[in-house]
Write a protein that holds these residues in place. Structure first.
Motif, PDB file in Angstrom:
ATOM      1  N   ILE A 176       0.865  -1.144  -0.432  1.00 45.09           N
ATOM      2  CA  ILE A 176       0.035  -0.010  -0.325  1.00 45.09           C
ATOM      3  C   ILE A 176       0.644   1.338   0.396  1.00 45.09           C
ATOM      4  O   ILE A 176       1.841   1.657   0.888  1.00 45.09           O
ATOM      5  CB  ILE A 176      -1.205   0.266   1.385  1.00 45.09           C
ATOM      6  N   VAL A 201      -1.808  -1.136  -4.029  1.00 49.47           N
ATOM      7  CA  VAL A 201      -2.896   0.460  -3.908  1.00 49.47           C
ATOM      8  C   VAL A 201      -2.427   1.139  -3.178  1.00 49.47           C
ATOM      9  O   VAL A 201      -1.650   1.456  -2.779  1.00 49.47           O
ATOM     10  CB  VAL A 201      -3.293  -0.525  -2.455  1.00 49.47           C
ATOM     11  N   THR A 264      -9.526  -0.534   0.080  1.00 55.68           N
ATOM     12  CA  THR A 264      -8.511  -1.883   0.319  1.00 55.68           C
ATOM     13  C   THR A 264      -8.664  -2.727   1.440  1.00 55.68           C
ATOM     14  O   THR A 264      -8.228  -4.085   1.103  1.00 55.68           O
ATOM     15  CB  THR A 264      -7.687  -0.543   1.298  1.00 55.68           C
TER      16      THR A 264
END
Length: 318
Positions: A176, A201, A264
């Motif tokens: 992330i 992400v 997420t």
């Protein structure tokens, strides 16, 4: 071990205060466990190192969501780059950030992650018997993303010596908002050895702006491109910010913030269905559900034969 709090009837939280005697370094951690008692079958485990300036209590929305959906989550605190970075003389913040972001601390963080995994899997650990060792995952945000790439096989060369803290027990990674490897000009050479499946992400406004360090969104895309395997997927949210993935509730906007967090948290689980079960359907359903807030929709890589029983189907948002 001591209970920190009861999150819900489906999730239990325990704080673990470990010390790595070999390095004379504290390694606090917080464990989010899927149920009050012993699970009926071994559960996957996600090990989560925090971003710069955070702690084991951060990113709680991820730990709670993953545990509530049957995946244990161990959030590791790194004493050299935790909240202490922001404490003390404000005129010395730049110096503290530089120390915390130094490659020696980056390597120490990777060692923390491996040590925490050692402890949770130790024969004396209550939890060891209930963890599926074929489904151990690393996940992290920002500096934490760098940390998991290091345990996933990233390598840098210093004075003719390769710095390698890879840990083959990790079978997949959730990356992330990954920063660049500052100072490294050949990113593919650094990341070519990262061959575990990875889910990346980020967001279109995911800019890192720290004292002495600035990193545009393109750096997240470059990290994704440089990973040395085709077993990867990329999700980019429209809008948002670098800190939208933390526990902060307003960054990115009061409406978008909770949507990105929920997407997420569940997106990571749907990717693990692909990585561990060879099932691309949950990720495809997730992509369709969250398409209104996605600038880039992840595409599933070609899956091999499933190694696990059929997965739970993705439950779209209400």
């Amino acid at each position: 071990m001591r209970p920190a709090e009861a999150a819900s009837e489906d999730v239990r939280i325990a704080d673990l205060d470990w010390v790595d005697a070999r390095r004379d370094r504290r390694v606090p951690a917080r464990l989010y466990w899927p149920s009050p008692g012993s699970p009926a079958a071994p559960v996957p485990l996600i090990v989560f190192p925090h971003g710069l300036g955070h702690s084991r209590t951060g990113y709680s929305y991820l730990g709670r969501h993953w545990a509530a959906n049957g995946t244990a989550s161990l959030h590791v605190q790194h004493v050299g780059s935790d909240g202490s970075v922001w404490a003390g003389n404000p005129f010395e913040i730049l110096d503290r950030v530089n120390v915390a972001a130094d490659e020696r601390e980056a390597i120490a963080r990777a060692a923390d992650v491996s040590f925490a995994l050692d402890r949770i899997l130790d024969k004396d650990s209550f939890f060891a018997a209930f963890i599926d060792r074929t489904r151990i995952v690393s996940a992290g945000h920002s500096y934490g993303a760098t940390t998991i790439l290091i345990v996933g096989g990233a390598r840098v060369v210093r004075n003719g010596r390769t710095l390698d803290r890879s840990d083959s027990r990790f079978k997949a990674g959730i990356v992330i908002s990954a920063p660049p490897f500052y100072g490294e000009r050949d990113l593919p050479a650094v990341l070519a050895s990262v061959t575990m499946p990875t889910f990346h992400v980020t967001a279109t406004e995911d800019v890192i702006a720290l004292p002495g360090r600035r990193s545009p969104v393109q750096d997240r895309l470059d990290v994704y491109a440089a990973i040395g395997t085709t077993r990867k997927a990329l999700a980019v949210f429209e809008g948002g910010s670098h800190s939208i993935f933390t526990d902060r509730s307003l960054t990115g906007g009061a409406r978008l913030n909770p949507q990105v967090k929920r997407a997420t948290a569940d997106g990571a689980l749907t990717f693990l269905d692909l990585a561990f079960r060879g099932d691309p359907s949950p990720l495809a359903e997730w992509s369709e559900t969250w398409r209104p807030i996605l600038a880039v929709t992840p595409t599933a890589y070609a899956a091999t034969e499933p190694s696990q029983p059929p997965s739970r189907r993705y439950r779209s948002r209400s």
